[in-house]
Design an enzyme around this catalytic site. Structure first.
Site, PDB file in Angstrom:
ATOM      1  N   VAL A   1     -20.385  -0.194  -6.883  1.00 29.62           N
ATOM      2  CA  VAL A   1     -20.569  -1.569  -6.408  1.00 29.62           C
ATOM      3  C   VAL A   1     -22.056  -1.909  -6.303  1.00 29.62           C
ATOM      4  CG1 VAL A   1     -20.177  -3.163  -4.477  1.00 29.62           C
ATOM      5  CG2 VAL A   1     -18.369  -1.589  -5.175  1.00 29.62           C
TER       6      VAL A   1
ATOM      7  N   LYS B   1       0.853  -1.193   0.000  1.00 32.44           N
ATOM      8  CA  LYS B   1       0.000   0.000   0.000  1.00 32.44           C
ATOM      9  C   LYS B   1       0.883   1.234   0.000  1.00 32.44           C
ATOM     10  CE  LYS B   1      -4.416   1.038   0.277  1.00 32.44           C
ATOM     11  NZ  LYS B   1      -5.502   0.314  -0.401  1.00 32.44           N
TER      12      LYS B   1
HETATM   13  P1  NAD Z   1     -19.161   4.879  -4.829  1.00 32.75           P
HETATM   14  O1  NAD Z   1     -18.662   6.174  -4.339  1.00 32.75           O
HETATM   15  O2  NAD Z   1     -19.282   4.636  -6.302  1.00 32.75           O
HETATM   16  O3  NAD Z   1     -20.628   4.597  -4.212  1.00 32.75           O
HETATM   17  C1  NAD Z   1     -20.934   4.744  -2.864  1.00 32.75           C
HETATM   18  C2  NAD Z   1     -22.447   4.925  -2.738  1.00 32.75           C
HETATM   19  O4  NAD Z   1     -22.799   4.887  -1.367  1.00 32.75           O
HETATM   20  C3  NAD Z   1     -22.964   6.241  -3.292  1.00 32.75           C
HETATM   21  O5  NAD Z   1     -24.155   5.994  -4.011  1.00 32.75           O
HETATM   22  C4  NAD Z   1     -23.259   7.084  -2.030  1.00 32.75           C
HETATM   23  O6  NAD Z   1     -24.321   8.006  -2.227  1.00 32.75           O
HETATM   24  C5  NAD Z   1     -23.671   5.984  -1.091  1.00 32.75           C
HETATM   25  N1  NAD Z   1     -23.578   6.309   0.338  1.00 32.75           N
HETATM   26  C6  NAD Z   1     -22.624   6.992   1.015  1.00 32.75           C
HETATM   27  N2  NAD Z   1     -22.920   7.040   2.329  1.00 32.75           N
HETATM   28  C7  NAD Z   1     -24.084   6.358   2.483  1.00 32.75           C
HETATM   29  C8  NAD Z   1     -24.889   6.027   3.594  1.00 32.75           C
HETATM   30  N3  NAD Z   1     -24.553   6.409   4.814  1.00 32.75           N
HETATM   31  N4  NAD Z   1     -26.018   5.317   3.378  1.00 32.75           N
HETATM   32  C9  NAD Z   1     -26.369   4.914   2.141  1.00 32.75           C
HETATM   33  N5  NAD Z   1     -25.622   5.162   1.047  1.00 32.75           N
HETATM   34  C10 NAD Z   1     -24.499   5.884   1.221  1.00 32.75           C
HETATM   35  O7  NAD Z   1     -18.237   3.768  -4.157  1.00 32.75           O
HETATM   36  P2  NAD Z   1     -18.045   2.248  -4.579  1.00 32.75           P
HETATM   37  O8  NAD Z   1     -16.863   2.143  -5.473  1.00 32.75           O
HETATM   38  O9  NAD Z   1     -19.350   1.691  -5.022  1.00 32.75           O
HETATM   39  O10 NAD Z   1     -17.606   1.613  -3.193  1.00 32.75           O
HETATM   40  C11 NAD Z   1     -18.562   1.332  -2.178  1.00 32.75           C
HETATM   41  C12 NAD Z   1     -17.870   0.549  -1.070  1.00 32.75           C
HETATM   42  O11 NAD Z   1     -17.335  -0.658  -1.587  1.00 32.75           O
HETATM   43  C13 NAD Z   1     -16.694   1.258  -0.405  1.00 32.75           C
HETATM   44  O12 NAD Z   1     -16.670   0.841   0.958  1.00 32.75           O
HETATM   45  C14 NAD Z   1     -15.488   0.690  -1.116  1.00 32.75           C
HETATM   46  O13 NAD Z   1     -14.329   0.749  -0.313  1.00 32.75           O
HETATM   47  C15 NAD Z   1     -15.941  -0.731  -1.307  1.00 32.75           C
HETATM   48  N6  NAD Z   1     -15.277  -1.459  -2.387  1.00 32.75           N
HETATM   49  C16 NAD Z   1     -15.303  -0.974  -3.663  1.00 32.75           C
HETATM   50  C17 NAD Z   1     -14.724  -1.715  -4.689  1.00 32.75           C
HETATM   51  C18 NAD Z   1     -14.784  -1.254  -6.128  1.00 32.75           C
HETATM   52  O14 NAD Z   1     -14.441  -2.033  -6.993  1.00 32.75           O
HETATM   53  N7  NAD Z   1     -15.261  -0.056  -6.415  1.00 32.75           N
HETATM   54  C19 NAD Z   1     -14.086  -2.928  -4.400  1.00 32.75           C
HETATM   55  C20 NAD Z   1     -14.077  -3.400  -3.089  1.00 32.75           C
HETATM   56  C21 NAD Z   1     -14.682  -2.655  -2.097  1.00 32.75           C
END
Ligand code: NAD
Length: 378
Positions: free
Chosen positions: A182, A78
């Site tokens: 996601v 990291k």
């Molecule tokens: P993103 O920013 O595209 O989407 C996040 C969504 O969550 C948004 O729609 C936002 O409005 C919503 N949100 C934020 N706070 C909220 C709450 N309190 N209640 C309800 N909705 C809420 O992010 P992402 O890439 O979809 O990632 C989401 C999670 O998954 C994160 O924890 C990230 O670390 C994890 N993750 C992502 C990936 C990836 O490939 N993108 C892989 C592994 C883990």
């Protein structure tokens, strides 16, 4: 003995901690290469004002376990960079190019994006030194959020886990917290398998309809910059109300620690498949089995993104990456849930045991356990 320097050291690593400092561009960064017994480390570059060496180590260790659990030939690493991720692009480019140049010879670390960095940042790093994943499509990358790599994996983890809960995906009631990269893709893939999305939330609110929400229409709303709560055919609630919606599958895909000891009792589901990282505190997670809820831990269920990135690095195209995600996520979910059942332990403990065994096995083949990779390592 400078004890403090070795405060993170245990039997798995870290192999190296490098502090990077270049005053001319105000670059301060830390690279932690944790364990590379399974291969060169992959882990994201996080840019924020409040990062620390400690956080960097914890995230590098999490990547060691995540990559091992995903069955990838990669260890964990990291980078954290001190800075405001919203700084002007030119300044950010210079900072990341400087970082890449400083770490040019650290070939047991492969750059990847994390909070505060994206595929454009990876393109700058590629331009400086190569050795990077999650590139733009124009540079041969597989845009993992666009194709929904993590959601694709989650849909397969859900499929396997549903059979452990004795229900079919066809007609199963699905709830998604967080309708971003996601969440929306998971909804899309699970709807194709027959699940019915009964509630979805984002940071601005929640929408519910027991007869089902149209996933494509919700995705269109989000593309227009609106909230899922603006969907016309459903009841609108505060975002937190999603926790108590009755369903068969509840998928957190928003933020860490959204389920804690105060609200875990409100859940009314049979299965939780963790899309977000650490969406449930440890204390709350331990309550789930008592409430009759099965869960698939984050680093098993949401490994699609990192598998996709590793496949890109090894030259695979999109369809090969998706096929590998299917195979690995299905297999690992089955292994973890079976082990948890047979040993009567938590799924998280089963997943940690499985990942640890894989790292230890890889270490047993090495002359110097964590490293000794030879010059033609990557
Ligand atoms: P993103 O920013 O595209 O989407 C996040 C969504 O969550 C948004 O729609 C936002 O409005 C919503 N949100 C934020 N706070 C909220 C709450 N309190 N209640 C309800 N909705 C809420 O992010 P992402 O890439 O979809 O990632 C989401 C999670 O998954 C994160 O924890 C990230 O670390 C994890 N993750 C992502 C990936 C990836 O490939 N993108 C892989 C592994 C883990």
């Amino acid at each position: 003995m400078p004890d403090n320097l070795f405060r993170f050291a245990d039997k798995f690593g870290p192999l190296k901690i490098i502090h990077v400092h270049e005053p001319s561009i105000n670059l301060k960064a830390v690279l932690v290469i944790d364990n590379v017994a399974k291969g060169p480390s992959i882990g994201g570059v996080r840019m924020a004002l409040d990062v620390s060496t400690e956080e960097c180590f914890r995230l590098a260790r999490a990547m060691t376990m995540k990559n091992a659990a995903a069955g990838l030939p990669h260890g964990g690493g990291k980078v954290v960079v001190y800075g405001d991720a919203k700084m002007p692009k030119q300044q950010k480019s210079l900072l990341l190019r400087g970082l890449a140049s400083a770490l040019r010879n650290e070939d047991s670390y492969i750059f990847a994006p994390d909070m505060g960095t994206d595929e454009e940042c990876m393109a700058w790093i590629r331009d400086e030194i190569g050795r990077v994943v999650a590139l733009p499509r124009e540079l041969g990358g597989i845009p993992l959020d666009e194709i929904g790599a993590t959601g694709w994996g989650l849909s397969h983890a859900t499929d396997v886990a549903a059979s452990h809960c004795n229900f079919e995906l066809e007609g199963a009631r699905l709830v998604i917290q967080g309708f971003g990269a996601v969440g929306k893709n998971t909804a899309r893939f699970l709807a194709k398998k027959g699940a019915v999305l009964v509630a979805a939330s984002d940071s601005r609110g929640m929408i519910k309809n027991h007869s089902g929400l149209n996933v494509n229409e919700l995705i269109q709303l989000k593309l227009q910059g609106k909230s899922v709560a603006d969907y016309p055919d459903g009841e609108r609630f505060e975002r937190e109300a999603i926790i108590g919606v009755e369903c068969d599958i509840w998928i957190p895909a928003a933020r860490p620690d959204v389920i804690n000891i105060d609200n875990v009792g409100h859940l009314r589901t049979k299965l939780i498949v963790q899309g977000a990282n650490i969406p449930i505190t440890h204390e709350a997670e331990a309550m789930l089995s008592k409430q009759g809820i099965l869960y698939v831990p984050d680093f098993i269920a949401n490994a699609g993104g990192v598998i996709c990135a590793a496949m890109e690095y090894h030259g695979a195209n999109e369809s090969a990456a998706l096929a590998t995600i299917t195979e690995k996520v299905k297999r690992n979910t089955e292994l973890v849930l079976t082990r948890a059942k047979e040993k009567n332990i938590e799924p998280r403990q089963a997943a940690i045991e499985m990942a640890t065994e894989r790292v230890q096995k890889a270490m047993s083949f090495r002359r110097f356990s964590t490293f000794s990779m030879g010059p033609k390592f990557i």
